[in-house]
Design a protein around this motif. Sequence first.
Motif, mmCIF file in Angstrom:
data_model
loop_
_atom_site.group_PDB
_atom_site.id
_atom_site.type_symbol
_atom_site.label_atom_id
_atom_site.label_comp_id
_atom_site.label_asym_id
_atom_site.label_seq_id
_atom_site.Cartn_x
_atom_site.Cartn_y
_atom_site.Cartn_z
ATOM 1 N N LEU A 250 0.829 -1.208 0.000
ATOM 2 C CA LEU A 250 0.000 0.000 0.000
ATOM 3 C C LEU A 250 0.864 1.258 0.000
ATOM 4 C CD1 LEU A 250 -2.767 -1.052 2.546
ATOM 5 C CD2 LEU A 250 -2.942 -0.977 0.051
ATOM 6 N N GLY A 251 2.025 1.188 0.656
ATOM 7 C CA GLY A 251 2.918 2.339 0.667
ATOM 8 C C GLY A 251 3.410 2.690 -0.720
ATOM 9 N N GLU A 252 3.704 1.687 -1.537
ATOM 10 C CA GLU A 252 4.156 1.937 -2.903
ATOM 11 C C GLU A 252 3.037 2.547 -3.747
ATOM 12 O OE1 GLU A 252 6.125 2.240 -6.477
ATOM 13 O OE2 GLU A 252 6.850 2.127 -4.414
ATOM 14 N N ILE A 253 1.821 2.082 -3.546
ATOM 15 C CA ILE A 253 0.683 2.650 -4.280
ATOM 16 C C ILE A 253 0.463 4.106 -3.866
ATOM 17 C CG2 ILE A 253 -1.823 2.515 -4.571
ATOM 18 C CD1 ILE A 253 -1.540 -0.522 -4.357
ATOM 19 N N ALA A 254 0.573 4.384 -2.566
ATOM 20 C CA ALA A 254 0.425 5.761 -2.093
ATOM 21 C C ALA A 254 1.512 6.644 -2.681
ATOM 22 C CB ALA A 254 0.472 5.803 -0.567
ATOM 23 N N ARG A 255 2.720 6.115 -2.806
ATOM 24 C CA ARG A 255 3.824 6.894 -3.398
ATOM 25 C C ARG A 255 3.486 7.274 -4.833
ATOM 26 N NH1 ARG A 255 7.830 6.847 -6.778
ATOM 27 N NH2 ARG A 255 7.161 4.831 -7.594
ATOM 28 N N GLN A 256 2.966 6.328 -5.602
ATOM 29 C CA GLN A 256 2.604 6.618 -6.986
ATOM 30 C C GLN A 256 1.503 7.672 -7.044
ATOM 31 O OE1 GLN A 256 1.858 2.414 -7.937
ATOM 32 N NE2 GLN A 256 3.472 2.528 -9.489
ATOM 33 N N ALA A 257 0.546 7.602 -6.134
ATOM 34 C CA ALA A 257 -0.542 8.582 -6.117
ATOM 35 C C ALA A 257 -0.028 9.969 -5.777
ATOM 36 C CB ALA A 257 -1.618 8.148 -5.119
#
Length: 269
Positions: A250-257
């Motif tokens: 989830l942290g990687e997805i938040a980074r992309q967002a």
Amino acid sequence: MSAGTPSLELPLSVLVALWLPTVRDEVSARRAAESIRAGEHPPRVHHSHGSEFPETSDSTQALATMLHALAPAQQVAAVLPRPGDLMGSPATCSADLLEAGEGVVVLGAAGAEARVAIPHIEVFGSALESGEIVHWRFHRLHAEPASASRILGGIESVAHARREITRALTDAVEILEALDVARERPDLADDVLDLSLAHLDAQLMPPDLDTRTLDLLERSARLLGIVELAQSDTGAAVTAVSIDTRAGALGEIARQARHALAAASAHRV
């Protein structure tokens, strides 16, 4: 689906970066400030720290004065740094940016100094009745003006960010299903569905905002909202390993967002 579909919210620095290119004078600065504050529920108290900013109890005027001081903006973008991902924050204000979690990087006309405006949000009151004060602090990059150019130059294009956010949305769905986030929380699934249908309030956006940019803002805001919901409950992740796995994914997805929001907020003359 739950009773009310939520509206999407953007980080304050993203809104400021979007509106700043429209500021040409005191009138347009006031208009931009009114539009930014229209989405504040409840309204925040804005206060700009610095000798050039007169004391005022009018929060809209305080924000307008700050916007007018930052204009004209040849280049501007929001940055949303996190530990391990500073997004190129200048050394002189990286700690301040990291503490706030956001800021606005501004390059003026040729020869003008680069500046970074950072909003520190202070919550006051009780759980039953609370409010927020935004303390705007400014950093002038006297010694490292090129660092602002590097930050703005390193921000992705809207076209690239749209491709990345489309991939991230697909990844998010697959990750949430694989981690079984909502197995014991059907209400969480309802909230995620509500977010997937939510939109930004068009009245809060600058006039003539490109439809591709608006689409990117909405996709990114939805994705961040979904990640926050997923992170708010461990669901079926009952072991430390599974919790760590979920946090990393989830942290990687938040980074992309966050990077996509920065790309959507960027303005270059």
